[in-house]
Design a protein around this motif. Structure first.
Motif, PDB file in Angstrom:
ATOM      1  N   SER A 225       0.813  -1.212   0.000  1.00 47.72           N
ATOM      2  CA  SER A 225       0.000   0.000   0.000  1.00 47.72           C
ATOM      3  C   SER A 225       0.849   1.265   0.000  1.00 47.72           C
ATOM      4  O   SER A 225       0.374   2.334  -0.314  1.00 47.72           O
ATOM      5  CB  SER A 225      -0.936   0.014   1.221  1.00 47.72           C
TER       6      SER A 225
ATOM      7  N   ALA B 191      -3.904   3.866  -5.604  1.00 45.05           N
ATOM      8  CA  ALA B 191      -5.172   3.384  -5.057  1.00 45.05           C
ATOM      9  C   ALA B 191      -6.054   2.802  -6.148  1.00 45.05           C
ATOM     10  O   ALA B 191      -6.042   3.258  -7.291  1.00 45.05           O
ATOM     11  CB  ALA B 191      -5.896   4.530  -4.367  1.00 45.05           C
TER      12      ALA B 191
ATOM     13  N   MET C 162      -2.395   4.021  -2.307  1.00 48.98           N
ATOM     14  CA  MET C 162      -3.268   2.913  -1.921  1.00 48.98           C
ATOM     15  C   MET C 162      -3.559   2.910  -0.430  1.00 48.98           C
ATOM     16  O   MET C 162      -4.661   2.531   0.003  1.00 48.98           O
ATOM     17  CB  MET C 162      -2.622   1.591  -2.347  1.00 48.98           C
ATOM     18  N   TRP C 163      -2.607   3.332   0.384  1.00 46.83           N
ATOM     19  CA  TRP C 163      -2.815   3.270   1.832  1.00 46.83           C
ATOM     20  C   TRP C 163      -3.901   4.230   2.304  1.00 46.83           C
ATOM     21  O   TRP C 163      -4.463   4.071   3.382  1.00 46.83           O
ATOM     22  CB  TRP C 163      -1.507   3.569   2.576  1.00 46.83           C
TER      23      TRP C 163
END
Length: 498
Positions: free
Chosen positions: A78, A83, A149-150
């Motif tokens: 992530s 994302a 992504m995190w």
């Protein structure tokens, strides 16, 4: 109740029980009571309970480690992935690294297709064929920075706009090859030296025709943004020459300005001016991709530079100046010039050729100078009324002399020291005779006044020299009057005596 069983670490004889086996739980052995001692206080000892052997949950340990690795991997991923739900234009880049997203965007743009309908046929052109480009690396970097992504809150964000451009040269060449009937090639403007005017002149550019590349670029950008191929009707528009008439005129102006001032200078003096046609013969004008440049014949420049010493070097020229008795500088008879010697010519040719290539035709020479000497001539016009003679003197020495006619006794020429105050080439003189009548004398030449209305001038109405004949002026033949008119500038001393 069931659990996972393991063997005891310090009891090698216990077999290992399979992780999915079911076994009864064993209670620890009982601890016997301690009897009290006779005739002594009775104490109750609290002994620690016998340790219960722990069951090792091997299966849980293994499962827990795997979970940890998976979770750790997801966390690490992530931190480097974009994302999910993120798109650049119509290109999905979720779960990709910025590098992977860059490659995906470039690949999709290269494959994006525009169908261009021309009068004769329909052309199918890809982004690669049109020289399309997009700043994929920067866009991918922005996608990751804005939608990592995190950060769950950044998932499934609106698509990032991706400005698309095409290389007009590449696209024009590809379309001209695919649809030659639509295209006519433009003709560049030309610059050439015109010997008749000794200047550079321009032949105007001629525009061509071709497909509107701005419209093609817009269609390709829309197709890339939507993920769908685009269709447009070709629009034929004028195609400008790479080297336009305006650009040629500007460059010709630079060349002509260089011709105006070209040469080798000593200070501000253009000591060795360059003939315009000669300089133009050293230059070739080339145009590449619409950009003009000057190519210089260095051999011709070097040959000319070798002649510079003969054109620059000179001996000093001594000055001769006219002064009066007060030392006033009245006129240069000979202007003084310092001598000069040109130093080494090494490097001049290369430097001058480099300057010409940049449109600079002025070159400053380095010379050594030697001073000139100055001779002063103190001039005097002396009139001896008794002798009726004029003397021309320089530094006290007589350089010429002749007879004159001065004023009659009734209208004498005044004695004294004077200075020439004016020069008049020709005029009509008027005045009073002794009887009160008025005289008029037209076309009197080479007049120099020194004392009121008394002066030197030419006489054409008599030739009785050596005798008093005038109303106070000093008359002489016209050719001699012209001689002193030129010889004696304003301010020269005049001495009248008997």
């Amino acid at each position: 109740m069931t659990d996972l069983a393991t063997r005891d670490d310090d009891t090698a004889s216990n077999p290992v029980v399979a992780a999915d086996a079911t076994v009864p739980l064993l209670a620890p052995p009982p601890v016997p009571p301690v009897p009290p001692l006779p005739d002594a206080p009775t104490y109750e000892w609290a002994l620690p309970p016998a340790p219960v052997k722990r069951k090792r949950h091997l299966g849980w340990w293994i499962g827990g480690g795997t979970t940890f690795v998976v979770v750790a991997g997801l966390v690490a991923s992530s931190l480097v992935l974009i994302a999910p739900g993120t798109a650049i234009g119509a290109v999905p880049v979720g779960f990709l690294t910025p590098g992977g997203a860059t490659d995906a965007v470039r690949a999709r743009l290269a494959d994006t297709t525009v169908e261009i309908r021309t009068p004769g046929e329909a052309l199918s052109m890809t982004g690669a064929e049109l020289g399309a480009s997009v700043d994929a690396e920067a866009l991918a970097g922005d996608a990751f920075a804005q939608h990592p992504m995190w950060n769950v809150g950044s998932w499934f964000a609106p698509a990032i706009a991706a400005p698309v451009t095409i290389d007009h040269d590449v696209a024009g060449a590809a379309l001209a090859k695919a649809a030659p009937a639509v295209y006519t090639a433009p003709v560049d403007a030309k610059i050439a030296f015109d010997p008749a005017t000794a200047s550079y002149a321009v032949t105007p550019a001629v525009p061509g025709t071709g497909i509107d590349l701005d419209a093609v670029q817009g269609a390709l950008a829309s197709a890339f943004a939507s993920g769908q191929n685009a269709n447009i009707e070709a629009t034929v528009v004028p195609v400008s020459a790479a080297f336009t008439t305006t650009a040629a005129q500007q460059f010709a102006g630079t060349l002509n300005a260089m011709l105006d001032s070209a040469g080798f200078y000593v200070g501000d003096e253009r000591t060795v001016p360059l003939d315009r046609a000669t300089l133009a013969s050293w230059l070739t004008i080339k145009v590449a991709n619409g950009q003009p440049s000057i190519v210089v014949d260095k051999t011709a420049v070097a040959a000319f530079v070798q002649t510079l010493p003969g054109l620059v070097n000179r001996a000093p020229v001594n000055a001769t100046v006219v002064v009066n008795s007060s030392g006033d500088h009245l006129r240069d008879e000979v202007a003084g010039l310092a001598g000069r010697t040109l130093g080494s010519t090494g490097g001049i040719a290369d430097a001058y050729a480099a300057g010409l290539a940049q449109g600079q035709g002025v070159y400053k020479l380095t010379v050594s100078e030697s001073p000139f000497q100055t001779t002063t001539l103190e001039r005097l016009l002396e009139v001896d009324l008794t002798a009726q003679r004029l003397y021309l003197k320089e530094n006290g020495q007589v350089v010429d002399s002749w007879l004159i006619s001065s004023g009659r006794p009734a209208t004498p020429t005044d004695t004294g020291h004077y200075r020439i105050n004016s020069h008049i080439e020709e005029q009509t003189m008027t005045g009073l005779n002794t009887d009160g009548s008025t005289y008029v004398q037209p076309d009197v030449k080479w007049v120099m006044y020194f004392n009121g209305d008394q002066g030197f001038h030419g006489v054409y109405w008599h030739d009785n020299w050596g005798h008093t004949m005038s109303h106070g002026c000093v008359g002489m033949p016209e050719d001699l009057a012209k001689k002193i008119y030129d010889w004696a500038p304003t301010g020269v001393d005049v001495w009248i005596h008997t």
